[in-house]
Motif scaffolding. Structure first.
Motif, short mmCIF file in Angstrom:
data_model
loop_
_atom_site.label_atom_id
_atom_site.label_comp_id
_atom_site.label_asym_id
_atom_site.label_seq_id
_atom_site.Cartn_x
_atom_site.Cartn_y
_atom_site.Cartn_z
N GLN A 12 0.82 -1.21 0.00
CA GLN A 12 0.00 0.00 0.00
C GLN A 12 0.86 1.26 0.00
OE1 GLN A 12 -2.94 -0.15 3.19
NE2 GLN A 12 -4.49 -0.56 1.66
N ILE A 13 1.96 1.23 0.72
CA ILE A 13 2.86 2.39 0.74
C ILE A 13 3.46 2.61 -0.64
CG2 ILE A 13 5.04 3.27 1.68
CD1 ILE A 13 4.37 1.77 4.29
N PHE A 14 3.92 1.54 -1.27
CA PHE A 14 4.55 1.64 -2.59
C PHE A 14 3.58 2.19 -3.64
CE2 PHE A 14 8.69 -0.86 -3.07
CZ PHE A 14 9.08 -0.58 -1.78
N ASP A 64 10.86 6.84 -6.64
CA ASP A 64 10.89 6.55 -5.21
C ASP A 64 10.66 5.06 -4.95
OD1 ASP A 64 11.41 9.16 -4.54
OD2 ASP A 64 9.30 9.69 -4.32
N ARG A 65 9.85 4.42 -5.76
CA ARG A 65 9.67 2.97 -5.63
C ARG A 65 11.00 2.26 -5.85
NH1 ARG A 65 4.34 1.34 -9.24
NH2 ARG A 65 2.80 2.64 -8.15
N ALA A 66 11.68 2.67 -6.91
CA ALA A 66 12.96 2.03 -7.23
C ALA A 66 13.97 2.21 -6.10
CB ALA A 66 13.51 2.59 -8.54
N ARG A 67 14.02 3.40 -5.53
CA ARG A 67 14.94 3.65 -4.42
C ARG A 67 14.57 2.82 -3.20
NH1 ARG A 67 14.80 10.22 -5.19
NH2 ARG A 67 16.38 10.37 -6.85
N ALA A 68 13.26 2.77 -2.91
CA ALA A 68 12.82 2.02 -1.74
C ALA A 68 13.08 0.53 -1.90
CB ALA A 68 11.33 2.26 -1.49
N CYS A 96 15.82 -3.38 1.32
CA CYS A 96 15.99 -4.74 1.83
C CYS A 96 15.34 -5.71 0.84
CB CYS A 96 15.38 -4.90 3.22
SG CYS A 96 13.59 -4.60 3.26
N ARG A 97 15.58 -6.99 1.06
CA ARG A 97 15.05 -8.01 0.16
C ARG A 97 13.52 -8.02 0.18
NH1 ARG A 97 17.61 -13.87 0.57
NH2 ARG A 97 19.35 -12.61 -0.20
N CYS A 98 12.94 -7.82 1.36
CA CYS A 98 11.48 -7.82 1.48
C CYS A 98 10.87 -6.74 0.61
CB CYS A 98 11.09 -7.64 2.94
SG CYS A 98 9.31 -7.45 3.22
N TRP A 99 11.43 -5.53 0.67
CA TRP A 99 10.88 -4.42 -0.10
C TRP A 99 11.14 -4.62 -1.59
CZ3 TRP A 99 11.28 1.01 2.53
CH2 TRP A 99 10.65 0.94 3.78
N ASN A 100 12.23 -5.27 -1.92
CA ASN A 100 12.51 -5.57 -3.32
C ASN A 100 11.49 -6.56 -3.88
OD1 ASN A 100 14.25 -7.36 -5.50
ND2 ASN A 100 14.76 -5.18 -5.53
N ASP A 101 11.08 -7.53 -3.04
CA ASP A 101 10.05 -8.48 -3.46
C ASP A 101 8.72 -7.77 -3.72
OD1 ASP A 101 11.84 -10.54 -3.21
OD2 ASP A 101 11.17 -11.15 -1.21
N VAL A 102 8.40 -6.79 -2.88
CA VAL A 102 7.17 -6.02 -3.07
C VAL A 102 7.23 -5.23 -4.37
CG1 VAL A 102 5.75 -4.14 -2.15
CG2 VAL A 102 6.70 -5.87 -0.60
N PHE A 103 8.42 -4.69 -4.66
CA PHE A 103 8.63 -3.90 -5.88
C PHE A 103 8.29 -4.70 -7.13
CE2 PHE A 103 11.46 -2.24 -9.27
CZ PHE A 103 11.00 -0.93 -9.32
N LYS A 144 9.85 -6.44 -17.39
CA LYS A 144 9.46 -7.31 -16.29
C LYS A 144 7.98 -7.23 -15.91
CE LYS A 144 14.03 -7.35 -14.07
NZ LYS A 144 14.77 -7.14 -12.80
N HIS A 145 7.31 -6.13 -16.25
CA HIS A 145 5.96 -5.95 -15.72
C HIS A 145 4.91 -5.60 -16.77
CE1 HIS A 145 7.77 -6.12 -11.77
NE2 HIS A 145 8.58 -5.13 -12.08
N ALA A 146 5.27 -5.64 -18.05
CA ALA A 146 4.31 -5.28 -19.08
C ALA A 146 3.05 -6.13 -19.01
CB ALA A 146 4.95 -5.41 -20.47
N GLN A 147 3.21 -7.42 -18.71
CA GLN A 147 2.05 -8.31 -18.68
C GLN A 147 1.13 -8.02 -17.50
OE1 GLN A 147 5.15 -9.11 -18.00
NE2 GLN A 147 5.34 -10.78 -16.52
N HIS A 148 1.59 -7.22 -16.52
CA HIS A 148 0.78 -6.91 -15.35
C HIS A 148 0.01 -5.59 -15.51
CE1 HIS A 148 4.28 -9.21 -13.32
NE2 HIS A 148 3.33 -10.06 -13.65
N LEU A 149 0.42 -4.75 -16.47
CA LEU A 149 -0.20 -3.44 -16.64
C LEU A 149 -1.66 -3.58 -17.08
CD1 LEU A 149 2.67 -1.57 -18.51
CD2 LEU A 149 2.01 -1.28 -16.12
#
Length: 404
Positions: free
Chosen positions: A36-38, A45-49, A53-60, A95-100
């Protein structure tokens, strides 16, 4: 003050429990909370966040994060807006075109920005986009792009998405053949189409959309595309009830005073089929055309008589004759009116107060230029704001600059 034995034991237990609690840090936040924060962060800012850590990278890289995205494309030398970095754009596409699913492009006035948007569109071949918006923040820069380049990129999305429900492509070189591609692949899902100021579309092109997209609920177009055939197609038994129709009346050249006529029977057919339809008309005409075409006392009086479901009214020019009687007639008959704007016309202060008194608190938007109001024996400029505020139920002042 001396504490009792029970209170001392309770405080010791609380301290002990607090000391035994596991230490929480930002990296241990629940996945759904970080997501929700992302969703409220810009791409940069998403890329920086994501590097925290690995957890936040997984969310990204969570698909849910990329269902809705706005590409901002600006030239740093000419725009104050932040632009989406090209490297990040390529990462999204890879990496994310199929999700848009809900995609918009916001471009500045530079042709290069519009061309960049077309380049991205042409790469969205593995998407199931549901909503698409092409937004020019200044002048319509998509019109400076080669039409073949634009149409080629747009049809990539039309062909591959198969489930488009909302399209906003105002001020673009979209044409009839590309609309046919849209219909061929998305006729069952299309509900909203906004395409004002699209000079390469003909009445036949928009009629093709109305004939086959029976779920269309909202439509925005220029008056020159409006026809009796279109209104009748929107009124057919197969078609769902239309909810919103916006028509922009735009002069193609200075001195144009003739506009084709739509039969009254065609409007009546539309209203019978869609009795709750909201019809909004915006007039962008040259000064010499105001008087003969729309902005006249007689025409405003006719609005009061024949448009009982009027929701919004903006008058930007009407000569020097006060509009008291016309506004009061509109207040009496147009019970759905909630917004009005007045500029470059005249109304007496007492007439305006009477209008507001009749409409009351349902006027959620009241934008009146100060020079419009003519002081009279009942109210001067110092008194009118308090009198109007009383009937509105909120503080109101006339505007010094137009807000519409």
């Amino acid at each position: 003050m001396k504490l009792g034995g029970q209170e001392v034991k309770r405080q010791k237990h609380a301290r002990s429990s607090f000391q035994q609690m596991p230490i929480q840090d930002w990296g241990n936040l629940p996945h759904h909370v970080v997501l929700q924060i992302f969703q409220h962060l810009s791409l940069v800012d998403r890329a920086r966040a994501s590097s925290v850590c690995r957890c936040w990278n997984d969310v990204f890289h969570t698909p849910d994060l990329w269902r809705k995205f706005e590409f901002e494309l600006n030239q740093p030398a000419t725009s104050y807006l932040r632009s989406t970095h090209p490297d990040l754009i390529q990462q999204i596409i890879k990496k994310h075109a199929q999700h848009l699913q809900y995609v918009s492009f916001k471009v500045d006035s530079c042709t290069e920005s519009a061309e960049a948007a077309c380049d991205i569109l042409s790469q969205l071949v593995n998407c199931t986009i549901k909503t698409l918006g092409l937004i020019s923040t200044a002048r319509p820069s998509f019109m400076d792009v080669s039409q073949s380049h634009f149409v080629s990129a747009l049809t990539v999305v039309f062909v591959n998405s198969k489930s488009l429900s909302s399209i906003k492509i105002d001020g673009t070189p979209v044409d009839d053949p590309s609309l046919k591609v849209l219909v061929a692949n998305n006729s069952d899902t299309l509900k909203l189409l906004k395409m004002s100021s699209c000079p390469h579309v003909s009445p036949a092109g928009i009629l093709c959309v109305a004939d086959q997209c029976h779920g269309l609920r909202e439509l925005a177009l220029n008056y020159h595309l409006l026809s009796d055939e279109l209104l009748l197609a929107l009124s057919s038994e197969k078609h769902v009830h239309l909810e919103h129709l916006r028509i922009d009346v735009v002069s193609e050249n200075p001195g144009q005073t003739h506009f084709h006529t739509i039969k009254r029977s065609s409007w009546e057919a539309l209203v019978r089929h869609s009795p709750k339809v909201n019809i909004v008309m915006y007039f962008f005409l040259y000064k010499e055309e105001f008087e003969p075409f729309f902005f006249s006392k007689e025409m405003l009086g006719r609005i009061g008589l024949h448009c009982p479901r009027l929701v919004e009214l903006v008058v930007c020019a009407n000569g020097l004759e006060p509009l008291d009687e016309e506004l009061i007639q509109i207040a009496e008959r147009c019970k759905s009116l909630t917004a009005i704007g007045l500029g470059e016309c005249e109304v007496t202060c007492s007439g305006f107060v009477e209008f507001v008194k009749m409409c009351g608190g349902r006027l959620t938007q009241l934008s009146i230029m100060e020079e419009v109001l003519i002081p009279d024996s009942s109210f001067n400029m110092e008194q009118i704001h308090s009198e109007v505020s009383k009937h509105l139920g909120r503080i109101w002042f006339p505007d010094m600059m137009p807000t519409w």
